[in-house]
Enzyme design. Structure first.
Site, PDB file in Angstrom:
ATOM      1  N   LEU A  69       0.889  -1.220   0.154  1.00 30.23           N
ATOM      2  CA  LEU A  69       0.096  -0.018   0.038  1.00 30.23           C
ATOM      3  C   LEU A  69       0.857   1.284   0.000  1.00 30.23           C
ATOM      4  O   LEU A  69       0.441   2.239  -0.488  1.00 30.23           O
ATOM      5  CB  LEU A  69      -1.044   0.007   1.360  1.00 30.23           C
ATOM      6  CG  LEU A  69      -2.050  -0.894   1.236  1.00 30.23           C
ATOM      7  CD1 LEU A  69      -2.657  -1.090   2.534  1.00 30.23           C
ATOM      8  CD2 LEU A  69      -3.203  -0.701   0.183  1.00 30.23           C
TER       9      LEU A  69
ATOM     10  N   VAL B 264      -8.022   1.335   4.910  1.00 26.80           N
ATOM     11  CA  VAL B 264      -8.668   2.339   3.924  1.00 26.80           C
ATOM     12  C   VAL B 264      -8.514   2.406   2.536  1.00 26.80           C
ATOM     13  O   VAL B 264      -7.373   2.773   2.191  1.00 26.80           O
ATOM     14  CB  VAL B 264      -8.124   3.790   4.916  1.00 26.80           C
ATOM     15  CG1 VAL B 264      -9.021   5.070   4.163  1.00 26.80           C
ATOM     16  CG2 VAL B 264      -8.326   3.749   6.223  1.00 26.80           C
TER      17      VAL B 264
ATOM     18  N   ASP C 200       1.290  15.052  15.177  1.00 26.55           N
ATOM     19  CA  ASP C 200       1.850  14.833  13.795  1.00 26.55           C
ATOM     20  C   ASP C 200       0.617  14.759  12.893  1.00 26.55           C
ATOM     21  O   ASP C 200       0.627  14.010  11.842  1.00 26.55           O
ATOM     22  CB  ASP C 200       2.582  13.675  13.688  1.00 26.55           C
ATOM     23  CG  ASP C 200       3.646  13.746  12.550  1.00 26.55           C
ATOM     24  OD1 ASP C 200       3.911  14.713  12.070  1.00 26.55           O
ATOM     25  OD2 ASP C 200       4.133  12.429  11.997  1.00 26.55           O
TER      26      ASP C 200
ATOM     27  N   GLY D 287       6.625   4.277   4.458  1.00 25.74           N
ATOM     28  CA  GLY D 287       7.104   5.491   5.053  1.00 25.74           C
ATOM     29  C   GLY D 287       8.570   5.563   5.528  1.00 25.74           C
ATOM     30  O   GLY D 287       9.216   4.637   4.976  1.00 25.74           O
TER      31      GLY D 287
ATOM     32  N   GLU E 223      -7.086  -1.138  10.291  1.00 23.35           N
ATOM     33  CA  GLU E 223      -8.391  -0.984   9.481  1.00 23.35           C
ATOM     34  C   GLU E 223      -7.712  -0.531   7.984  1.00 23.35           C
ATOM     35  O   GLU E 223      -6.875   0.418   8.005  1.00 23.35           O
ATOM     36  CB  GLU E 223      -9.183   0.045  10.079  1.00 23.35           C
ATOM     37  CG  GLU E 223     -10.306   0.448   9.019  1.00 23.35           C
ATOM     38  CD  GLU E 223     -11.181   1.834   9.645  1.00 23.35           C
ATOM     39  OE1 GLU E 223     -10.785   2.435  10.764  1.00 23.35           O
ATOM     40  OE2 GLU E 223     -12.051   2.229   9.118  1.00 23.35           O
TER      41      GLU E 223
END
Ligand SMILES: Nc1ncnc2c1ncn2[C@@H]1O[C@H](COP(=O)(O)OP(=O)(O)OP(=O)(O)O)[C@@H](O)[C@H]1O
Length: 456
Positions: A33, A112, A155, A36, A110
């Site tokens: 997905l 999204v 953040d 980072g 979850e």
């Protein structure tokens, strides 16, 4: 995770994406997905629960990387792991599980379906103003919920706000990435200077003790970016940027985008006040200021949706029927109820019809007729049809009256099936409200027997 200690680390040199793991713990991996600074995020499938999940696996630890990175990763992982099952709000990404795998710890969240808000900060991809205000309202309400849990996010930035996309259109928003969260109940010291400089409040920058108004500033800075297509401040060096955060006034939004009213500019600028005391006193006040822009038509109405979720939420909040509902349950009603508009003369129910739904009148008025005689007039905030809906036998499920719209009405309705879709807590609150309605109706019936000519 997203928090970057100051001075910021240089962007990691990302080697070619490693092959996709087939499985992470009990989760099948379906795809990648995103990634980072410290982790990879995968789309996974939980075969036991039969649902898709997002799995965030710490990369530094997996690679046995830099001890500094590892140290930060652990802290961020621990912060999010402490929140497993704790945050349950429609606009907050739920953290479902945390597995402290010694090689590569991971969080399960979850999933999204969408993207972050980052692409919508680009000048050529801006969202309509009413949608930005709607996003602001939902985030303010959600951060209010987070704050009531004793947490400050620290953040809030576009990359940490996930946009739900339906047919390519942004329909909802969810706050994610609690790696920098400050837990007011358990963190004895505030580790200063976490967050992302571009959205960071002056007090967060200089390491002062924080309260929720730091997040309020950051949300203001995100909304500013989404409206203007450029960040609040822009500077070549970090120290120049810090100087601006402390001392510079942001350029007025009215000068940066057509259609921005002075009212909208003022609402955002107040969240961005250098002095926290000059911002909104609490999240409710900020949310109200944003929704007020819609009701007073200070944001141009596009055609994304006839009625915004925030308008529906605000409307329901005024109704007596929902007075005991918390925000979370009220959002469930906004999303799960069937919203309908009826013109004068429309029959909501006819005598003899079997009742399998109830309506709550959000706006307008209906009158109830028994054999042609008006027996009651019901306005906003009351329910109608609940007697047949709740009836214990088929025979009692038939409506005994005609219910006719006498002032154009907006109602929300549920069937037994759709009410089963809401949480047990929300259903419980409905039942509580029904008891209040029924007691009132019973009282009214007694009055009617005592004074047969009176219209109730
Ligand atoms: N719950 C989710 N559902 C779908 N996609 C997600 C979810 N969480 C994260 N992502 C995707 O993965 C990307 C990286 O996630 P996240 O920002 O949490 O990682 P990070 O390591 O904290 O990143 P950074 O440090 O850059 O903020 C996000 O930008 C988003 O595209």
């Amino acid at each position: 995770m997203s928090a970057v200690p100051l001075p910021p680390t240089t962007a990691p040199t990302t080697p070619a994406a490693p092959p996709l793991p087939a499985q992470i713990g009990k989760y099948r991996v379906l795809g990648r997905l995103g990634e980072g600074a410290t982790s990879e995020v995968y789309l996974g499938f939980d075969d036991f629960q039969g649902r898709q999940v997002a799995i965030k696996r710490v990369r530094a630890a997996a690679a046995g990387g830099d001890p500094m990175d590892g140290h930060y990763s652990e802290r961020f992982f621990a912060a999010e792991a402490a929140l497993v099952g704790r945050l349950q709000h429609p606009n907050v990404v739920q953290i479902l599980d945390a597995v402290p795998d010694p090689v590569a710890p991971y969080l399960v969240m979850e999933y999204v379906a969408g993207s972050t808000l980052r692409p919508y900060c680009r000048a050529d991809q801006l969202l309509p103003l009413e949608l930005v205000v709607e996003i602001g309202f939902k985030c303010a309400m959600a951060l209010g919920y987070v704050y009531r849990q004793g947490l400050i996010h620290r953040d809030v930035k576009p990359a940490n706000l996930l946009a739900v996309l339906t047919n390519g259109v942004v329909t909802d928003v969810k706050i994610s990435d609690f790696g920098s969260v400050l837990n007011l109940g358990s963190d004895v010291t505030q580790v200063h200077r976490v967050g992302s400089l571009a959205y960071m409040s002056p007090e967060q920058l200089d390491g002062s003790t924080l309260d929720s108004r730091a997040d309020m500033y950051s949300l203001g800075a995100v909304l500013y970016h989404l409206i203007a297509g450029r960040p609040l401040f822009d500077a070549q060096t970090q120290s120049a940027m810090m100087h601006q955060i402390y001392h510079a006034d942001p350029a007025p939004l009215v000068d940066l985008r057509a259609g921005v009213s002075a009212g909208l500019d003022a609402v955002i600028q107040r969240a961005l006040a250098k002095n926290p005391d000059e911002r909104y006193a609490d999240w409710g006040e900020f949310a109200q200021a944003l929704s007020g822009l819609v009701t007073t038509q200070q944001v141009p109405r596009g055609r994304i949706q006839d009625v915004l979720d925030s308008e529906r939420f605000t409307l329901l909040r005024t109704l007596e029927f929902f007075q005991s509902f918390g925000d979370v349950e009220l959002w469930e009603v906004v999303h799960r109820a069937r919203w309908q508009r009826f013109n004068f003369g429309h029959a909501l129910y006819r005598k003899g019809q079997e009742g399998n739904s109830f309506h709550i009148i959000a706006q307008g008025e209906v009158e109830v007729f028994r054999d042609g005689n008006r027996v009651a007039k019901l306005g906003s905030g009351t329910s109608v049809g609940e007697m047949a809906y709740l009836a214990p036998s088929d025979e009692l499920k038939r409506h005994s009256t005609d219910v006719i719209v006498t002032k154009p009405a907006t109602t929300i309705s549920f069937t037994p099936d759709s009410l089963m879709q809401v949480s047990a807590n929300c259903r419980h609150l409905f039942h509580d409200s029904f008891i209040r309605v029924l007691v009132r109706r019973l009282h009214a019936a007694h009055e009617a027997i005592a004074h047969p000519r009176r219209i109730l």
